[in-house]
Motif scaffolding. Structure first.
Motif, short mmCIF file in Angstrom:
data_model
loop_
_atom_site.label_atom_id
_atom_site.label_comp_id
_atom_site.label_asym_id
_atom_site.label_seq_id
_atom_site.Cartn_x
_atom_site.Cartn_y
_atom_site.Cartn_z
N ALA A 1 46.20 -31.16 -30.34
CA ALA A 1 46.63 -30.97 -31.73
C ALA A 1 45.88 -29.82 -32.40
CB ALA A 1 46.43 -32.26 -32.52
N THR A 2 44.60 -29.64 -32.05
CA THR A 2 43.81 -28.57 -32.67
C THR A 2 43.85 -27.28 -31.86
OG1 THR A 2 41.77 -29.34 -31.62
CG2 THR A 2 42.26 -30.20 -33.83
N ARG A 3 44.57 -27.31 -30.73
CA ARG A 3 44.75 -26.14 -29.87
C ARG A 3 43.42 -25.59 -29.35
NH1 ARG A 3 48.27 -24.34 -34.55
NH2 ARG A 3 49.97 -25.80 -34.35
N CYS A 4 42.56 -26.50 -28.91
CA CYS A 4 41.24 -26.12 -28.40
C CYS A 4 41.28 -26.15 -26.87
CB CYS A 4 40.18 -27.08 -28.95
SG CYS A 4 38.53 -26.74 -28.33
N GLU A 5 41.49 -25.00 -26.26
CA GLU A 5 41.57 -24.95 -24.80
C GLU A 5 40.32 -25.47 -24.10
OE1 GLU A 5 42.86 -21.25 -23.10
OE2 GLU A 5 44.80 -21.34 -24.11
N PRO A 6 39.11 -25.07 -24.54
CA PRO A 6 37.92 -25.63 -23.88
C PRO A 6 37.85 -27.15 -24.01
CG PRO A 6 37.33 -23.68 -25.14
CD PRO A 6 38.73 -24.02 -25.51
N CYS A 7 38.27 -27.68 -25.15
CA CYS A 7 38.28 -29.14 -25.34
C CYS A 7 39.27 -29.79 -24.39
CB CYS A 7 38.64 -29.48 -26.78
SG CYS A 7 37.53 -28.79 -28.03
N ILE A 8 40.44 -29.18 -24.23
CA ILE A 8 41.44 -29.69 -23.29
C ILE A 8 40.83 -29.74 -21.89
CG2 ILE A 8 43.62 -29.16 -22.11
CD1 ILE A 8 44.62 -28.04 -24.84
N LEU A 9 40.13 -28.69 -21.50
CA LEU A 9 39.50 -28.64 -20.18
C LEU A 9 38.51 -29.79 -20.00
CD1 LEU A 9 38.86 -24.81 -19.95
CD2 LEU A 9 40.22 -26.14 -18.34
N PHE A 10 37.60 -29.96 -20.95
CA PHE A 10 36.56 -30.96 -20.81
C PHE A 10 37.12 -32.38 -20.84
CE2 PHE A 10 33.60 -27.51 -21.91
CZ PHE A 10 32.63 -27.74 -20.94
N HIS A 11 38.06 -32.65 -21.73
CA HIS A 11 38.57 -34.02 -21.84
C HIS A 11 39.52 -34.35 -20.69
CE1 HIS A 11 36.37 -34.76 -25.43
NE2 HIS A 11 36.86 -33.65 -25.97
N THR A 12 40.22 -33.35 -20.18
CA THR A 12 41.04 -33.60 -18.99
C THR A 12 40.15 -33.87 -17.79
OG1 THR A 12 42.82 -32.19 -19.85
CG2 THR A 12 42.85 -32.67 -17.49
N GLU A 13 39.08 -33.09 -17.65
CA GLU A 13 38.15 -33.32 -16.56
C GLU A 13 37.55 -34.73 -16.65
OE1 GLU A 13 34.46 -30.98 -14.49
OE2 GLU A 13 34.28 -31.33 -16.65
N ALA A 14 37.17 -35.14 -17.85
CA ALA A 14 36.60 -36.48 -18.03
C ALA A 14 37.63 -37.54 -17.67
CB ALA A 14 36.14 -36.66 -19.48
N LEU A 15 38.87 -37.37 -18.07
CA LEU A 15 39.91 -38.35 -17.75
C LEU A 15 40.15 -38.44 -16.25
CD1 LEU A 15 42.28 -37.75 -20.76
CD2 LEU A 15 41.25 -39.94 -20.11
N ILE A 16 40.11 -37.32 -15.57
CA ILE A 16 40.26 -37.33 -14.11
C ILE A 16 39.13 -38.13 -13.49
CG2 ILE A 16 40.18 -35.88 -12.04
CD1 ILE A 16 41.64 -33.70 -13.82
N ARG A 17 37.89 -37.89 -13.93
CA ARG A 17 36.75 -38.65 -13.42
C ARG A 17 36.90 -40.15 -13.69
NH1 ARG A 17 33.41 -34.82 -15.93
NH2 ARG A 17 32.89 -36.40 -17.46
N LEU A 18 37.54 -40.49 -14.81
CA LEU A 18 37.71 -41.89 -15.19
C LEU A 18 38.94 -42.52 -14.54
CD1 LEU A 18 36.79 -41.45 -18.95
CD2 LEU A 18 35.47 -42.74 -17.24
N GLY A 19 39.64 -41.74 -13.70
CA GLY A 19 40.77 -42.30 -12.94
C GLY A 19 42.11 -42.22 -13.63
N ALA A 20 42.23 -41.41 -14.65
CA ALA A 20 43.52 -41.28 -15.33
C ALA A 20 44.56 -40.69 -14.39
CB ALA A 20 43.38 -40.38 -16.57
N THR A 21 45.75 -41.22 -14.45
CA THR A 21 46.83 -40.70 -13.63
C THR A 21 47.58 -39.61 -14.39
OG1 THR A 21 48.49 -42.25 -14.46
CG2 THR A 21 47.14 -42.97 -12.56
N ARG A 22 48.33 -38.84 -13.66
CA ARG A 22 49.17 -37.80 -14.26
C ARG A 22 50.15 -38.44 -15.24
NH1 ARG A 22 53.68 -34.26 -13.53
NH2 ARG A 22 53.03 -32.06 -13.61
N GLU A 23 50.68 -39.61 -14.90
CA GLU A 23 51.64 -40.29 -15.76
C GLU A 23 50.98 -40.73 -17.07
OE1 GLU A 23 51.20 -41.02 -12.43
OE2 GLU A 23 53.01 -39.97 -11.79
N GLU A 24 49.75 -41.24 -17.00
CA GLU A 24 49.05 -41.64 -18.21
C GLU A 24 48.78 -40.43 -19.11
OE1 GLU A 24 46.59 -45.46 -16.41
OE2 GLU A 24 45.68 -43.46 -16.31
N VAL A 25 48.29 -39.35 -18.51
CA VAL A 25 48.03 -38.13 -19.28
C VAL A 25 49.33 -37.62 -19.88
CG1 VAL A 25 47.30 -35.72 -19.10
CG2 VAL A 25 45.94 -37.52 -18.02
#
Length: 111
Positions: free
Chosen positions: A56-80
């Motif tokens: 929503a805030t269009r923060c590319e670095p934030c997208i990178l970090f939170h996507t990486e965290a979600l991957i580590r936490l086991g988030a699936t592509r469907e959940e994302v």
């Protein structure tokens, strides 16, 4: 440049910034630790919220970090993808464009 390379560059920039402003970085880190604990929401659920805010805030670095965290936490592509669909619903056209970017980050970091 791949999203993996951008993530590595961003981490390098943050290390340099953290060295320049250690007290501020430590305080920000403490804030992060205080919200990462499971409570009414799990840390994974909080990361979904954070990804939505990053889009929503269009923060590319934030997208990178939170996507990486979600991957580590086991988030699936469907959940994302469901989180990103909500971003589109709430953010219209800009939400659609950055949701596409966030899904590309997920695919690059897991590929």
């Amino acid at each position: 440049m791949s999203w993996k390379a951008k993530l590595n560059d961003t981490k390098s920039q943050l290390r340099t910034l953290n060295a320049a402003i250690p007290e501020t970085s430590a305080a920000f880190g403490a804030l992060g630790k205080s919200v990462k604990k499971d409570a009414a929401l799990t840390f994974k659920e909080k990361e979904y919220v954070a990804l939505g805010i990053a889009v929503a805030t269009r923060c590319e670095p934030c997208i990178l970090f939170h996507t990486e965290a979600l991957i580590r936490l086991g988030a699936t592509r469907e959940e994302v993808s469901e989180v990103l669909a909500t971003c589109v619903q709430m953010g219209g056209g800009p939400g659609l464009m950055y949701a596409g970017k966030a899904l590309e980050v997920y695919d690059d970091l897991t590929g």
